[in-house]
Design a protein around this motif. Sequence first.
Motif, PDB file in Angstrom:
ATOM      1  N   LEU A  39      41.339  37.406  27.266  1.00 48.80           N
ATOM      2  CA  LEU A  39      39.893  37.298  27.417  1.00 48.80           C
ATOM      3  C   LEU A  39      39.208  37.373  26.062  1.00 48.80           C
ATOM      4  O   LEU A  39      38.175  36.748  25.836  1.00 48.80           O
ATOM      5  CB  LEU A  39      39.384  38.423  28.334  1.00 48.80           C
ATOM      6  N   ASP A  64      39.460  34.068  31.115  1.00 47.26           N
ATOM      7  CA  ASP A  64      39.631  35.077  32.156  1.00 47.26           C
ATOM      8  C   ASP A  64      40.737  34.680  33.121  1.00 47.26           C
ATOM      9  O   ASP A  64      40.593  33.712  33.881  1.00 47.26           O
ATOM     10  CB  ASP A  64      38.303  35.248  32.890  1.00 47.26           C
ATOM     11  N   ASP A  67      40.023  34.174  36.931  1.00 41.92           N
ATOM     12  CA  ASP A  67      39.142  33.087  37.353  1.00 41.92           C
ATOM     13  C   ASP A  67      39.987  31.849  37.637  1.00 41.92           C
ATOM     14  O   ASP A  67      40.737  31.385  36.771  1.00 41.92           O
ATOM     15  CB  ASP A  67      38.116  32.782  36.260  1.00 41.92           C
ATOM     16  N   VAL A 115      40.880  42.011  38.155  1.00 43.02           N
ATOM     17  CA  VAL A 115      41.595  41.800  36.896  1.00 43.02           C
ATOM     18  C   VAL A 115      43.084  42.075  37.049  1.00 43.02           C
ATOM     19  O   VAL A 115      43.925  41.307  36.573  1.00 43.02           O
ATOM     20  CB  VAL A 115      41.002  42.683  35.785  1.00 43.02           C
ATOM     21  N   SER A 119      44.433  38.291  39.294  1.00 44.82           N
ATOM     22  CA  SER A 119      44.936  37.472  38.189  1.00 44.82           C
ATOM     23  C   SER A 119      46.419  37.158  38.375  1.00 44.82           C
ATOM     24  O   SER A 119      46.869  36.042  38.071  1.00 44.82           O
ATOM     25  CB  SER A 119      44.713  38.168  36.847  1.00 44.82           C
TER      26      SER A 119
END
Length: 274
Positions: A39, A64, A67, A115, A119
């Motif tokens: 990030l 990110d 995302d 996160v 992810s």
Amino acid sequence: MSRSLEGKVAVVTGAGGGIGSSVAKRLAELGCRVTVNDLDEAKAKSVTEHITREGGQARLAAGDASDAATVAQIMDGTVDTFGGLDIVVNTAGLIGQVRHFLDADEEWWDRVLRVNLRSVFLCSHAAAKYMVAQGSGVIISTSSGGATRAHRGEVAYDASKGGIEAMTRAMALDLGPYGIRVNAVSPGSINVAPPGAVSEEQLAERGMTVPLGRVGVPDDLAATYAFLASDEARYITGVVVPVDGGMIVQQRSPQVDIFGHDQFPRLGRLSRRT
């Protein structure tokens, strides 16, 4: 394991610092072409430049990892640049989000799970589609002792790591028939702080709880990730490998154990080492 990953292509998330940077550098040393994701673009750029300076091949992919659109760009860009995708290492994650359960709220919970866990799903899912097409691949995620034990004030973190271990087992079953291996590494007490941020006294105190007598550093972990990524581990899937100096195996820490270090032959002063 010299050059044991020659020609392989890897994506390492969270590779701007701590464990991820050590893993990315080690894979590159062993011959991988590496996409460095973080990030923090400046940190990812620093690791990318280090790899290329040392004669390796690396590309920067800041963004990110929780995302979906960003993850698609990371994976597609890797394949477009290097011609394939063989290894994904999920190290992106939040640590230090300490909050007592009674003080918790949805925002805190959602952020940590997004996160740390989302992810892993997104990156593994996107990568698996490429790996299925070629009939091989390796996915390695990063767990924690908190997945099977518990930290005070870390309900969200421990839940996310427990989820990673459950995902590792389930993905290994779903993806095994396609030639894809899925494993995880469970680090123990690892010092990922910048140099000087934690005093030697603090490190020594933390190390007293570790059977091997010291806190770990990211380089203590990198070889395990590299091994799991290599063909040397070709018959290993669905497991979590602890790299923790023995922390998980002990029932009590040395400070409160009935049979303490002061009773060990010739090691009576071990707990006072600095």
